[in-house]
Design an enzyme around this catalytic site. Structure first.
Site, PDB file in Angstrom:
ATOM      1  CD  GLN A 106      -4.028  57.330   7.751  1.00  0.00           C
ATOM      2  OE1 GLN A 106      -4.774  56.588   7.122  1.00  0.00           O
ATOM      3  NE2 GLN A 106      -3.909  58.613   7.461  1.00  0.00           N
ATOM      4  CB  CYS A 107      -2.632  50.785  13.083  1.00  0.00           C
ATOM      5  SG  CYS A 107      -1.628  51.518  14.392  1.00  0.00           S
ATOM      6  N   GLY A 108      -4.600  52.958  14.346  1.00  0.00           N
ATOM      7  CA  GLY A 108      -5.647  53.274  15.307  1.00  0.00           C
ATOM      8  C   GLY A 108      -6.866  53.889  14.659  1.00  0.00           C
ATOM      9  CB  ALA A 137      -8.586  49.866  14.881  1.00  0.00           C
ATOM     10  CG  HIS A 190      -0.532  47.300  14.570  1.00  0.00           C
ATOM     11  ND1 HIS A 190      -0.683  48.289  13.620  1.00  0.00           N
ATOM     12  CD2 HIS A 190      -1.218  46.214  14.101  1.00  0.00           C
ATOM     13  CE1 HIS A 190      -1.412  47.819  12.613  1.00  0.00           C
ATOM     14  NE2 HIS A 190      -1.750  46.568  12.890  1.00  0.00           N
TER      15      HIS A 190
END
Length: 278
Positions: free
Chosen positions: A70-72, A75, A168
């Site tokens: 769920q990095c996006g 962010a 990422h």
């Protein structure tokens, strides 16, 4: 290009104990605002730059850690919360699911990221070949903007070249750049000494020519992402190279039952892209 209008002075990152959960450190105060410069000072020492003169600008940004790919989303949640939006990662994930752009939180598309940002009342601007002009990115970052950037993350989360297999998302929250000791700002901005050889810039005029005078080899991004509570500092060149090397989805993830994959597993919609958040 027309000058980008610049806002009033912006605050620096606070010490631990605030909602931002940054690392403990010795702090100084500027205009009553507690700020944490230890990550910057440590980076300067480790890179042999303690004798250099640096200008710095960054924004208060909460720390949000990711759960799964769920990095996006994380962010984007950090950026939204820093702009006063009362929204968390789970809510953004549900919106992305409803839009059909993710299954587990993955986002292999900058266009989808822009659509999602618009859905939570952010104003995204997608830049193709985003790192081509260092002056443009520098102007955005000193004018109170944040940038979403896809890149390959190494084991320590720094930019690397893995052909996109470690893709990422990071949020660029500020900028650090080196200037000559003889640098004369000619009244285009204010400088405030924070610690030895580290100055905060503020009151930047729209006509300021400072960004056009800085060589990209002396520019470093201040970044946050979902795999660490700590502020990261990356060189312009290393992040540009990592962003431009995004070619294909990791073969281990090529499963359209588990992920929303790009056509032919090609990361063309991440490669070279930078998203400005307003």
């Amino acid at each position: 290009m027309e000058p980008i209008p610049l806002p009033p002075p912006f605050p620096l990152l606070p010490k631990e104990g605030s909602p931002n959960n940054l690392s403990k450190s010795e702090n100084t105060k500027s205009n009553g605002v507690a700020i944490d410069l230890d990550p910057v000072e440590l980076w300067m020492k480790l890179n042999g730059k303690v004798n250099g003169t640096f200008l710095v600008a960054w924004q208060n940004t909460p720390t949000v850690l990711q759960n799964g790919p769920q990095c996006g989303l994380v962010a984007l949640a950090m950026a939204a919360q820093s702009h006063g939006r009362a929204i968390d990662t789970d809510s953004i994930f549900q919106k992305a699911l409803n839009m059909g752009i993710t299954k587990q939180g993955e986002l292999f598309s900058s266009f989808a990221m822009c659509e999602l940002a618009s859905c939570i009342e952010m104003k995204p601007l997608l830049l193709d070949d985003g790192f081509r002009d260092a002056e443009v990115l520098l102007r955005y970052l000193i004018s109170d903007k944040m940038l979403l950037v896809p890149y390959d993350a190494d084991c320590n989360h720094s930019p690397c070249l893995k052909n996109g297999h470690k893709a990422h998302w990071a949020l660029l929250v500020g900028i650090l750049f080196q200037v000559d000791d003889s640098f004369n700002h000619n009244g285009c901005c204010s400088r405030e000494l924070l610690r030895q050889n580290i100055y905060r810039i503020s009151d930047v005029h729209a006509s300021c020519d400072l960004p056009s005078l800085v060589n990209k080899e002396k520019i470093y991004f201040l970044a946050k992402h979902g795999k660490s509570k700590r502020l990261a500092i990356w060189s312009y060149n290393s992040l540009q190279a990592s962003n431009n090397n995004l070619q294909e989805v990791d073969p281990k993830r090529v499963n359209d039952l588990e992920y929303v994959l790009p056509p032919n597993n090609n990361l063309a919609d991440l490669r070279g892209k930078v998203i400005v958040l307003c």
